[in-house]
Design an enzyme around this catalytic site. Structure first.
Site, short mmCIF file in Angstrom:
data_model
loop_
_atom_site.label_atom_id
_atom_site.label_comp_id
_atom_site.label_asym_id
_atom_site.label_seq_id
_atom_site.Cartn_x
_atom_site.Cartn_y
_atom_site.Cartn_z
N HIS A 171 -11.18 1.93 3.18
CA HIS A 171 -11.03 3.39 3.04
C HIS A 171 -11.70 4.11 4.22
O HIS A 171 -11.17 5.10 4.75
CB HIS A 171 -11.70 3.88 1.75
CG HIS A 171 -11.16 3.27 0.49
ND1 HIS A 171 -11.91 2.45 -0.32
CD2 HIS A 171 -9.95 3.38 -0.10
CE1 HIS A 171 -11.19 2.09 -1.37
NE2 HIS A 171 -9.99 2.62 -1.26
N LYS B 20 -2.61 -2.77 4.10
CA LYS B 20 -2.89 -3.77 3.06
C LYS B 20 -1.89 -3.57 1.92
O LYS B 20 -1.44 -4.53 1.31
CB LYS B 20 -4.30 -3.64 2.56
CG LYS B 20 -4.45 -4.56 1.41
CD LYS B 20 -5.79 -4.68 0.87
CE LYS B 20 -5.83 -5.13 -0.53
NZ LYS B 20 -5.29 -4.23 -1.50
N GLN C 126 3.64 0.00 -0.42
CA GLN C 126 3.32 1.41 -0.68
C GLN C 126 3.61 2.26 0.56
O GLN C 126 4.21 3.34 0.46
CB GLN C 126 1.84 1.51 -1.07
CG GLN C 126 1.29 2.90 -1.18
CD GLN C 126 -0.08 2.90 -1.84
OE1 GLN C 126 -0.18 2.81 -3.04
NE2 GLN C 126 -1.13 2.99 -1.04
P1 AMP Z 1 -6.85 2.48 -3.04
O1 AMP Z 1 -8.12 3.23 -3.30
O2 AMP Z 1 -6.98 1.01 -3.25
O3 AMP Z 1 -5.65 3.09 -3.72
O4 AMP Z 1 -6.58 2.62 -1.49
C1 AMP Z 1 -6.53 3.87 -0.86
C2 AMP Z 1 -6.00 3.68 0.53
O5 AMP Z 1 -6.85 2.77 1.25
C3 AMP Z 1 -4.60 3.07 0.56
O6 AMP Z 1 -3.84 3.67 1.58
C4 AMP Z 1 -4.87 1.62 0.86
O7 AMP Z 1 -3.80 0.95 1.47
C5 AMP Z 1 -6.06 1.73 1.80
N1 AMP Z 1 -6.80 0.47 1.84
C6 AMP Z 1 -7.26 -0.24 0.78
N2 AMP Z 1 -7.85 -1.39 1.21
C7 AMP Z 1 -7.73 -1.41 2.56
C8 AMP Z 1 -8.12 -2.32 3.57
N3 AMP Z 1 -8.74 -3.45 3.30
N4 AMP Z 1 -7.84 -2.00 4.86
C9 AMP Z 1 -7.19 -0.84 5.16
N5 AMP Z 1 -6.79 0.06 4.24
C10 AMP Z 1 -7.05 -0.22 2.96
#
Ligand code: AMP
Length: 283
Positions: free
Chosen positions: A35, A147, A151
């Site tokens: 994030h 990742k 989506q």
């Molecule tokens: P989430 O809170 O899991 O819904 O993720 C929020 C955003 O952070 C989404 O766009 C995810 O794809 C991104 N994200 C989650 N994990 C990673 C990661 N390891 N590297 C890069 N972006 C990430």
């Protein structure tokens, strides 16, 4: 950092930013370096950065981990502030989904595979919440991690279909030292599973080399990847799939893929948590 909890309060703030560019990072919280890398990119590109935290009930199916999804708002507020977020938007369920709900975005393409196949309705829930957040935040750009590659593909397509004037920025996956993709859900791995989970990225990388060498069929490589991840993680693999990216169309012949990008994607169901990862590359 300002913390805003309602759409109407947010809109008041937004009206005062007409001469500023806004970068938006939607999240479900329990923030980690993945994030933070989205926030960093948004800061580089924009005058103001808005991050949101909302664990979106609509994208969780029955029996999935909505109630056990990790949450730690105090820690998230600190991390967001340190990372330089200007506005942390924390909407609640009753504002996002007044009852009864009268409309929903339905995704019809690119969901017959990967998580779309295994999680019916998941991407309708993702698209609906993202569209609602886009309407409230009205950013110039929005940042999404690769990742969650499917989506990204779904959101890019939705923005195009609905003429939404927001640039979607793809951000590379941030990983642990052993290759495991950072994820809020990693805290629910047992110690043994945490060690075994490094096999996911290792196997994705190995299979990528085989795809590049072009000696094996796509089907054999998918089967070999699935078998290897299952053996090494001692868990069941929902899918190990090679597709075009971002269309997610099947790859009939490796040669046909010379011009486009390919994705190798994998989902593993551990005892308490399901993890996903992928590699995207050009031949
Ligand atoms: P989430 O809170 O899991 O819904 O993720 C929020 C955003 O952070 C989404 O766009 C995810 O794809 C991104 N994200 C989650 N994990 C990673 C990661 N390891 N590297 C890069 N972006 C990430």
């Amino acid at each position: 950092m300002i913390v805003i909890k309602t759409p109407s309060e947010f809109q008041k703030w937004r009206e005062k930013q007409s001469d500023k560019t806004i970068g938006f990072v939607p999240t479900m919280g329990y923030l980690h370096d993945g994030h933070l890398s989205l926030i960093k990119q948004a800061k580089t590109d924009n005058d103001r950065v808005v991050a949101s935290i909302f664990v979106n009930p609509l994208q969780f199916g029955a029996g999935e981990d909505f109630t056990t999804y990790p949450r730690d708002l105090l820690r998230d507020r600190e991390l967001a502030k340190e990372a330089g977020v200007d506005v942390l938007f924390l909407p609640d369920k009753k504002d996002m989904y007044p009852s009864p709900m009268a409309s929903l975005i339905r995704i019809t393409q690119g969901i017959d595979t990967l998580c779309g196949k295994n999680r019916p309705g998941h991407f309708d829930g993702v698209a609906t919440v993202v569209m609602k957040l886009f309407q409230i935040v009205q950013p110039n750009s929005a940042y999404f991690g690769l990742k969650d590659a499917q989506q990204v593909a779904v959101i890019e397509r939705m923005v195009k279909d609905y003429f939404v004037p927001i640039e979607i920025v793809r951000v590379p996956t941030v990983r642990e030292a052993d290759g495991l993709a950072k994820s809020s859900r990693n805290v629910h791995l047992t110690d043994a599973e945490r060690r075994q989970a490094s096999a996911i990225y290792r196997t994705l990388s190995e299979i990528k080399e085989h795809v590049m060498s072009g000696k094996e069929t796509i089907m054999n490589l998918e089967l070999a990847g699935k078998k290897k991840v299952e053996e090494e993680t001692k868990s069941s693999v929902d899918y190990f799939t090679i597709r075009h990216f971002p269309s997610l169309d099947p790859v009939e012949q490796i040669n046909e893929a010379k011009e486009s990008e390919l994705i190798i994607a994998c989902a593993v169901a551990f005892s308490e948590v399901r993890l996903i990862d992928n590699i995207i590359f050009k031949l």
